[in-house]
Enzyme design. Sequence first.
Site, PDB file in Angstrom:
ATOM      1  CE  LYS A 164      -3.192 -35.215  -9.416  1.00  0.00           C
ATOM      2  NZ  LYS A 164      -2.481 -35.694  -8.194  1.00  0.00           N
TER       3      LYS A 164
ATOM      4  CD  GLU B 207       0.452 -20.410  -4.574  1.00  0.00           C
ATOM      5  OE1 GLU B 207       0.863 -19.670  -3.666  1.00  0.00           O
ATOM      6  OE2 GLU B 207       0.540 -21.635  -4.524  1.00  0.00           O
TER       7      GLU B 207
ATOM      8  CB  CYS C 134       4.791 -22.298  -2.826  1.00  0.00           C
ATOM      9  SG  CYS C 134       3.217 -21.648  -2.227  1.00  0.00           S
TER      10      CYS C 134
ATOM     11  CD  GLU D  13       9.682 -24.103  -4.831  1.00  0.00           C
ATOM     12  OE1 GLU D  13       8.807 -23.582  -4.126  1.00  0.00           O
ATOM     13  OE2 GLU D  13       9.447 -24.668  -5.912  1.00  0.00           O
TER      14      GLU D  13
END
Length: 487
Positions: A183, A259, A293, A390
């Site tokens: 997906k 991850e 990231c 973040e």
Amino acid sequence: MTLSFDPDTLPLPVGHFIDGRLVPAEGIIDMHRPSDGKPYAGCPLADEVLVDRAVETAKKALKATNWSGVRPRERTVVLQRWADLIESEAETLAKLEALSSTRPVGHLVAGDIAVSAEQIRFFAEFADKEGSDLVPTDDSNLGMIMTEPYGVVGAITPWNFPVSMAAWKLGPALAAGNAVVLKPSEMTPFSTVYLAELAIRAGLPAGLINIVLGDGPVTGTAMTGHPDIAKVSFTGSTGAGTAIMTNVARTGIKPMTLELGGKSPQLVFADADLDKAAAAIAQSMLSNAGQACVAGSRLIVEECIAASLAEAIVTRMEAAKPGPTWDETSEYSPIISKRQLNRIHGIVEAAVEAGGECLFGGAQMDAPGYFYQPTLMAVRDCSSPAITEEIFGPVLTMQTFADEEEALALADHPTYGLAAGLFTRDLSRALGLTRRLQAGTVWVNRYSRSRDHILPTGGYKRSGIGKDLGREAYHANRKSKSVLISL
């Protein structure tokens, strides 16, 4: 090769990809182009029934083709042909990806797509070169550790590097003998669908790759909780990774590779090459407008050079010129959505209210679409939202230190440990601090991945579980069995 294109006339493969065919479906998730904010398409939403169809197709394909049991070199050859097609169709892939994503089309052909083809070739070579082990036992026994594929792997990829992330998942899983139901993000699905079409054209048996489009709450939940998905591989936010772990625990136990998010520090000492450091640090935030990231979003610099380094970084930030992703001359990316643009600015405003100082930027750019100014903030309080959150945007915080211990204390984030950068000419310091930094990847006198795909990536703390890339990624797609034979 002319890469610039008209975004209003580009044909899109709208639909799921199951059993080697595009399955047309009505798009019910509204999609907007980040470069100009205009609605342009709808993403279909796969429900539990369609996800089950994709998983069942993958299971049948594994059995019918004996993909895991063929001569391993056959898997290698098919995947290598796929990599060749990826390169030859790079222009089409680049346009499909640029339209919906934050990636300028000029960066994609020689960057993301070329690297993705390399990664497919890299993992293809593992199929006939990594196997079982004969292990030491006494003379009356024969001990072996056998490995075999899991079966159907469920993969979920993010919106920031659609083709690259798909290659990370598909390459090792297929080389290891699995089938995959993948997906992509509902914001950037079309290049992944075309990538799967290319795999079938390369000779991969139909049904071994199935692409289901949809969101996390519906499609992702159906996938990760499906009893016949034997292993889950996900790249995305820590929050989404937590939801996946919860769903897997609720519906059954299975291995996962996650991850996840990062808030990565870049430590700069007074003996560093400041021009080199400034270039690397600025580029780490300008690249994809900080939407990665591993973005090195926390600058931690020795106090005596802070002002000069900040000036050098700002000089590079000032050169960032926004442009639509479908213009091959564009260099600076938009933010993926209006919602994310507002979130970035909200964190910047909250950090200023908490005592932070904007040295540069700190506002939306005066341009069509969702562009945010490259931003440098001086922050003293480690509890500032600019430090704890973040941000996933082009916002770099700056803190200063007096000695190594203070630098390490500032670098050690309570939540994340994905990557870290270190700039120094002192080899002893570099080696010593590399051991002490709590991060899954440490770059010294640089801040970027290379094309050395043997190096795995993955995080400490809540930045993830397991590794992508490297031989670790191949082995993560095979399970081991201990065998002891009495002679």
